[in-house]
Write a protein that holds these residues in place. Structure first.
Motif, PDB file in Angstrom:
ATOM      1  N   LYS A  55       0.859  -1.193   0.000  1.00 32.25           N
ATOM      2  CA  LYS A  55       0.000   0.000   0.000  1.00 32.25           C
ATOM      3  C   LYS A  55       0.887   1.232   0.000  1.00 32.25           C
ATOM      4  O   LYS A  55       1.902   1.290   0.703  1.00 32.25           O
ATOM      5  N   LEU A  83      -0.111   8.042  -7.974  1.00 34.47           N
ATOM      6  CA  LEU A  83      -0.640   7.188  -6.915  1.00 34.47           C
ATOM      7  C   LEU A  83      -0.926   8.032  -5.688  1.00 34.47           C
ATOM      8  O   LEU A  83      -0.278   9.063  -5.471  1.00 34.47           O
ATOM      9  N   LYS A  84      -1.878   7.603  -4.910  1.00 33.72           N
ATOM     10  CA  LYS A  84      -2.207   8.327  -3.676  1.00 33.72           C
ATOM     11  C   LYS A  84      -2.122   7.364  -2.497  1.00 33.72           C
ATOM     12  O   LYS A  84      -2.191   6.141  -2.687  1.00 33.72           O
ATOM     13  N   ASP A  87      -3.411   3.421  -2.103  1.00 30.15           N
ATOM     14  CA  ASP A  87      -3.486   2.641  -3.334  1.00 30.15           C
ATOM     15  C   ASP A  87      -2.678   1.356  -3.180  1.00 30.15           C
ATOM     16  O   ASP A  87      -1.631   1.334  -2.535  1.00 30.15           O
ATOM     17  N   ARG A  88      -3.192   0.274  -3.802  1.00 31.25           N
ATOM     18  CA  ARG A  88      -2.489  -1.011  -3.742  1.00 31.25           C
ATOM     19  C   ARG A  88      -1.607  -1.170  -4.977  1.00 31.25           C
ATOM     20  O   ARG A  88      -2.008  -0.821  -6.086  1.00 31.25           O
ATOM     21  N   ALA A 105       1.507  -0.533 -10.591  1.00 29.99           N
ATOM     22  CA  ALA A 105       0.171  -0.240 -10.094  1.00 29.99           C
ATOM     23  C   ALA A 105      -0.765  -1.393 -10.450  1.00 29.99           C
ATOM     24  O   ALA A 105      -0.608  -2.030 -11.474  1.00 29.99           O
TER      25      ALA A 105
END
Length: 106
Positions: A55, A83-84, A87-88, A105
């Motif tokens: 994560k 990405l934030k 996010d996985r 991602a």
């Protein structure tokens, strides 16, 4: 020939065949277990991170930090990805010198 006869003397052929088959079965079992052990995925150390899910903790384009297996690691990608936190991603490799993860991602 007399040595073999002395060893075999008093033993029935069924007993000798049973002993031989038991030994052969033991060898086959040992080979099978060895193959299973070597096919098992690495479960400790930095090498175990490849293929793991992570994560995002923080990210700025091509690098940041991820939480994987309960630890925070520096991570980077070859291309810019937005990405934030939360996010996985999937870990695809590891640079040994810097312990920096390569990720993709999901």
């Amino acid at each position: 020939d007399k040595e073999i006869e002395a060893i075999v003397a008093g033993h029935t052929p069924a007993l000798l065949w049973g002993l031989g088959l038991s030994c052969a079965l033991f060898v086959v079992l040992c080979v099978y277990v060895t193959v299973l052990v070597y096919r098992k995925r690495i479960s400790t150390g930095a090498e175990s991170l490849t293929g793991s899910h992570a994560k995002i903790v923080d990210w700025n384009g091509r690098g940041g930090h991820v939480r994987v297996q309960g630890e925070v690691w520096a991570a980077e990608t070859d291309e810019t990805i937005e990405l934030k936190p939360g996010d996985r991603v999937t870990v695809t490799g590891l640079q040994e010198e810097e312990l920096v993860l390569k990720i993709k991602a999901e």
